[in-house]
Design an enzyme around this catalytic site. Structure first.
Site, PDB file in Angstrom:
ATOM      1  CB  CYS A   1      -0.909   0.090   1.190  1.00 44.26           C
ATOM      2  SG  CYS A   1      -2.403   0.925   0.819  1.00 44.26           S
TER       3      CYS A   1
ATOM      4  CG  HIS B   1      -3.416  -4.079   3.245  1.00 46.14           C
ATOM      5  ND1 HIS B   1      -2.418  -3.606   3.919  1.00 46.14           N
ATOM      6  CD2 HIS B   1      -3.995  -3.014   2.768  1.00 46.14           C
ATOM      7  CE1 HIS B   1      -2.394  -2.233   3.880  1.00 46.14           C
ATOM      8  NE2 HIS B   1      -3.438  -1.855   3.142  1.00 46.14           N
TER       9      HIS B   1
ATOM     10  CD  GLU C   1      -1.164  -6.721   5.475  1.00 37.18           C
ATOM     11  OE1 GLU C   1      -1.697  -5.793   5.432  1.00 37.18           O
ATOM     12  OE2 GLU C   1      -0.536  -7.152   4.228  1.00 37.18           O
TER      13      GLU C   1
END
Length: 184
Positions: A75, A162, A164
């Site tokens: 990001c 993202h 994660e």
């Protein structure tokens, strides 16, 4: 083997990135973005530039891009990479966090093992609108032309999304691929 460092840029997901790597049994440390570059160059085998609220709060991240270590930007980390190497970043048309289907154009080593399309979780408050010259466009979506870029020669990679978070399908694969890149 030296750990990979996750650079905390004050984003809400930096601790999740750290946790995701720990869960994969990857040696990792979470460091502030004010850490001197000498400590980063001698203490780690790779760098993940985490997300954050604003590029103005990115501390010393630009300095870390000159260390010769593999780098993965997530990001805001992608935006730091793009700006440093001559790309452009602008306000996104779609705004905040949400689900996006990404089309992978070039898997390269960072997206190895993924299918042609993957659902991911991303913020498009800001986005790269021009890829830096020596970088390859890896992925795009219907709301963002630049979802992922890479400069394999320099081992520098950036993702808008993202990996994660649980909303991103098989996000751990990105971190496993990056761990392999850092182990070469």
């Amino acid at each position: 083997m030296l750990p990979i460092c996750v650079v905390n840029n004050y984003g809400q997901f930096n601790h999740l990135i750290h946790r995701a790597l720990k869960d994969l049994d990857i040696e990792v440390a979470l460091i502030p973005n004010s850490t001197p570059k000498e400590e980063v160059s001698s203490g780690y085998r790779g760098i993940i530039l985490g997300g954050g609220p604003a590029i103005e709060r990115a501390g010393r991240c630009v300095e870390y891009l000159d260390l010769g270590l593999p780098v993965l930007g997530i990001c805001l980390g992608l935006h730091i990479i793009a700006k440093k190497f001559g790309g452009e970043v602008r306000k996104g048309k779609s705004g905040g966090y949400g689900s996006v289907e990404v089309s992978i154009r070039d898997h390269g080593d960072i997206l190895s093992g993924y299918p042609e399309k993957i659902p991911v979780w991303a913020s498009h408050a800001d986005e790269v609108c021009r890829v830096p010259e020596k970088f390859t466009l890896l992925a795009s979506s219907g709301i963002c032309d630049v979802e992922a870029i890479a400069c394999p020669k320099e081992k520098i990679y950036g993702l808008q999304w993202h990996p994660e978070v649980s909303h991103t399908v098989d996000g751990k694969r990105v971190y496993q691929n990056f761990d392999s890149i850092c182990s070469e």
